[in-house]
Design a protein around this motif. Structure first.
Motif, mmCIF file in Angstrom:
data_model
loop_
_atom_site.group_PDB
_atom_site.id
_atom_site.type_symbol
_atom_site.label_atom_id
_atom_site.label_comp_id
_atom_site.label_asym_id
_atom_site.label_seq_id
_atom_site.Cartn_x
_atom_site.Cartn_y
_atom_site.Cartn_z
ATOM 1 N N VAL A 152 38.677 32.321 27.457
ATOM 2 C CA VAL A 152 37.720 31.229 27.635
ATOM 3 C C VAL A 152 37.574 30.874 29.117
ATOM 4 C CG1 VAL A 152 37.207 28.808 27.099
ATOM 5 C CG2 VAL A 152 38.131 30.313 25.326
ATOM 6 N N ALA A 153 38.679 30.998 29.869
ATOM 7 C CA ALA A 153 38.627 30.709 31.311
ATOM 8 C C ALA A 153 37.945 31.822 32.096
ATOM 9 C CB ALA A 153 40.042 30.494 31.842
ATOM 10 N N GLY A 154 37.653 32.945 31.444
ATOM 11 C CA GLY A 154 36.981 34.062 32.117
ATOM 12 C C GLY A 154 37.929 35.119 32.631
ATOM 13 N N GLY A 155 39.216 34.995 32.323
ATOM 14 C CA GLY A 155 40.204 35.938 32.823
ATOM 15 C C GLY A 155 40.028 37.352 32.303
ATOM 16 N N LEU A 156 39.703 37.486 31.012
ATOM 17 C CA LEU A 156 39.493 38.821 30.443
ATOM 18 C C LEU A 156 38.286 39.497 31.088
ATOM 19 C CD1 LEU A 156 40.255 38.626 26.608
ATOM 20 C CD2 LEU A 156 41.628 39.620 28.429
ATOM 21 N N ASP A 157 37.247 38.726 31.352
ATOM 22 C CA ASP A 157 36.073 39.292 32.035
ATOM 23 C C ASP A 157 36.461 39.822 33.414
ATOM 24 O OD1 ASP A 157 34.397 38.699 29.931
ATOM 25 O OD2 ASP A 157 33.811 36.745 30.735
ATOM 26 N N TYR A 158 37.320 39.103 34.097
ATOM 27 C CA TYR A 158 37.775 39.537 35.426
ATOM 28 C C TYR A 158 38.585 40.829 35.324
ATOM 29 C CZ TYR A 158 40.568 39.729 39.677
ATOM 30 O OH TYR A 158 41.190 40.157 40.826
ATOM 31 N N LEU A 159 39.487 40.902 34.333
ATOM 32 C CA LEU A 159 40.285 42.112 34.156
ATOM 33 C C LEU A 159 39.403 43.314 33.821
ATOM 34 C CD1 LEU A 159 43.361 40.764 32.119
ATOM 35 C CD2 LEU A 159 43.360 41.615 34.471
ATOM 36 N N VAL A 160 38.438 43.098 32.929
ATOM 37 C CA VAL A 160 37.530 44.181 32.544
ATOM 38 C C VAL A 160 36.690 44.619 33.738
ATOM 39 C CG1 VAL A 160 35.522 44.768 31.136
ATOM 40 C CG2 VAL A 160 37.435 43.548 30.111
ATOM 41 N N GLN A 161 36.196 43.659 34.521
ATOM 42 C CA GLN A 161 35.388 43.980 35.693
ATOM 43 C C GLN A 161 36.190 44.786 36.706
ATOM 44 O OE1 GLN A 161 33.662 41.072 38.894
ATOM 45 N NE2 GLN A 161 32.257 41.044 37.159
ATOM 46 N N THR A 162 37.453 44.405 36.904
ATOM 47 C CA THR A 162 38.327 45.136 37.822
ATOM 48 C C THR A 162 38.567 46.561 37.333
ATOM 49 O OG1 THR A 162 39.442 43.071 38.436
ATOM 50 C CG2 THR A 162 40.574 45.131 38.955
ATOM 51 N N ALA A 163 38.845 46.685 36.030
ATOM 52 C CA ALA A 163 39.072 48.005 35.448
ATOM 53 C C ALA A 163 37.811 48.863 35.522
ATOM 54 C CB ALA A 163 39.525 47.860 33.993
ATOM 55 N N GLN B 75 26.958 46.747 36.744
ATOM 56 C CA GLN B 75 26.224 45.499 36.878
ATOM 57 C C GLN B 75 27.221 44.369 37.116
ATOM 58 O OE1 GLN B 75 24.023 45.431 33.159
ATOM 59 N NE2 GLN B 75 22.264 46.437 34.088
ATOM 60 N N GLU B 76 27.152 43.794 38.288
ATOM 61 C CA GLU B 76 28.074 42.705 38.644
ATOM 62 C C GLU B 76 27.779 41.487 37.780
ATOM 63 O OE1 GLU B 76 31.268 41.286 40.819
ATOM 64 O OE2 GLU B 76 30.243 43.122 41.431
ATOM 65 N N LYS B 77 28.807 40.991 37.121
ATOM 66 C CA LYS B 77 28.656 39.799 36.304
ATOM 67 C C LYS B 77 29.286 38.614 37.026
ATOM 68 C CE LYS B 77 28.918 42.448 31.993
ATOM 69 N NZ LYS B 77 29.700 42.693 30.756
ATOM 70 N N GLU B 78 28.624 37.498 36.906
ATOM 71 C CA GLU B 78 29.154 36.299 37.551
ATOM 72 C C GLU B 78 30.359 35.789 36.765
ATOM 73 O OE1 GLU B 78 27.737 31.847 39.010
ATOM 74 O OE2 GLU B 78 26.284 33.246 38.129
#
Length: 450
Positions: A72-83, A223-226
């Motif tokens: 919910v805090a967006g942490g998984l999105d950050y991990l996926v984006q990094t990967a 595609q960069e996600k915010e």
């Protein structure tokens, strides 16, 4: 074999079969039905306090609660984006990097469901290199399952620790063996697939047919996600929390014993630490708690809890009801042919649908069967440790959520199930990865455990 035993075996496998057919939480529902039939109609005894793996269920629930807050805090999105950046930066190495990424995500999170978020990325990167997505997808899905047996915060590893530590296998050694064998097994399997598989996507007839019909999506590129404002902070909090769990587990282990007496055992520590991590993420990352219950992570975690509750309960009722006969057979067979335990774990895990449930059902029974009650008579405990990775055969039946997800999201059609069901894209890479990990375990475990 009397008629009552035959009926009990039929109910056991019938419940498992029905659960597989129902899918999802249906596995747990079918397990509950099987418990009723075994106890009420077939005379088996059930003691909730002994037969339900409460520790496994509570660990899954607490770990999932922390991951849900991070999502919910967006942490998984950050991990996926990094990967995703790592994969797209080195696309030709997708067959190595994809399974490494899902392995590490699972080690960190204690659940293989994190692989879901990587599947679309892996498909697109593979297509861009004219590589059949089935290869990196199969490697990635299976590595996320095998990594469960090496994650310090997974319910399966904690259950294994609970069996092995009283027998003289200390926590650091168990963790070292599990991580080294499974990670190396994953890399060797990736090398074999990369070297000997036909990876040419353009040569696949099903892909060409789907391409002609316009059923294959165009490659979109990165595609960069915010990201949400506190995404990175939530990952940092979660990562620090996992590190603290490992450090605490080391501190209370018998060979280190920095904390003595132990007032908070390992199971309780994981549950309380994970709930604390969730609280910290909510407070310091301004998480809207009303959104927690609707996340995909929470829903998959609750499904896992119900599955383990039902099917492990059913398995435990049957095993405990016949523990005497199981002890006699296992003590003879496993002592003479140690590799038989790995084979048994491999097939039982695909039926019980969970590494944790398999560990809770099988390992204590095997330890008892081999007469291991303490360090003084646990010379064969290395067999259990070496075979542990084989509890990852969830890919055998192509019905596990991440397996189904990979098949559904591969629009090229290369990740598929054959007409004989078992001849699917995951069976060979998965069996290789498990077999190599176990083989390495049989080399390393007796040396380190002595």
């Amino acid at each position: 074999m009397d008629i009552m035993l035959i009926l009990q075996i039929v109910v056991l496998f019938g419940g498992i079969y029905l659960g597989v057919k129902l899918g999802g939480m249906g596995v747990g529902y079918a397990g509950g039905l099987g418990v009723i039939i075994l106890t009420v109609f077939l005379g088996m005894d059930t003691d909730i306090s002994k037969h339900i793996p409460w520790d496994v269920i509570l660990i899954i629930a607490s770990v999932i609660s922390a991951i849900t807050a991070m999502q919910v805090a967006g942490g998984l999105d950050y991990l996926v984006q990094t990967a995703e950046k790592i994969l797209r930066k080195n696309p030709k190495q997708v067959n190595y990097l994809a399974p490494i990424v899902t392995y590490l995500l699972t080690i960190l999170a204690g659940t293989g469901h994190t692989a879901f978020s990587m599947i679309p990325v892996i498909v697109e990167v593979a297509k861009g290199q004219n590589i059949k997505p089935s290869a990196p997808l199969a490697l990635s899905v299976v590595s996320s399952q095998v990594a469960i047996t090496a994650s310090p915060v997974s319910a399966a590893f904690v259950a294994m620790t609970g069996v092995c530590e009283p027998l003289g296998v200390n926590y650091p050694i168990l963790l070292l063996i599990c991580i080294s064998t499974t990670f190396t097994g994953m890399l060797i399997t990736a090398f074999i697939v990369n070297k000997f598989y036909n990876l040419d996507l353009s040569s696949d007839p099903i892909y060409q047919e789907r391409l002609t019909k316009g059923a294959v999506a165009e490659i979109k590129g990165y595609q960069e996600k915010e990201l949400k404002p506190y995404a990175k902070r939530s990952v940092a909090i979660f990562g620090i929390g996992v590190l603290l769990v490992v450090l605490y587990a080391l501190a209370i282990s018998k060979n280190i014993a920095w904390i003595s007496p132990v007032k908070l055992p390992r199971d309780g520590a994981i549950c309380s630490f994970m709930l604390t991590i969730g609280a910290a993420i909510v407070m310091f990352c301004k998480v809207d708690t009303s959104k927690l219950l609707s996340t995909s992570t929470f829903q998959s975690g609750m499904s896992a809890c119900i599955c383990v509750l039902g099917i492990a309960w059913l398995g435990n009722v049957f095993v405990q009801g016949h523990i005497g006969a199981i002890k006699d057979i296992a003590s003879q067979v496993v002592s003479q042919y140690p590799w038989i335990l790995a084979v048994a774990l491999y097939f039982v895990s695909c039926l019980l649908y969970s590494q944790a449930a398999t560990t809770k059902v099988m390992m204590p029974a095997v330890a008892m069967a081999l007469g291991m009650t303490g360090p003084e008579n646990s010379q064969q405990v290395w067999i259990m440790v070496a075979s542990f990775a084989a509890a990852s055969g969830l890919f055998i039946l192509p019905t596990y959520p991440t397996t189904l997800g990979a098949i559904a999201m591969d629009d090229t059609g290369t990740t598929r199930v054959g007409k004989f069901v078992f001849n699917h894209s995951f069976i060979i890479p998965g069996t290789l990865m498990v077999a190599i990990s176990v083989a390495l375990g049989f080399i390393i475990a007796p040396v380190l455990i002595g």
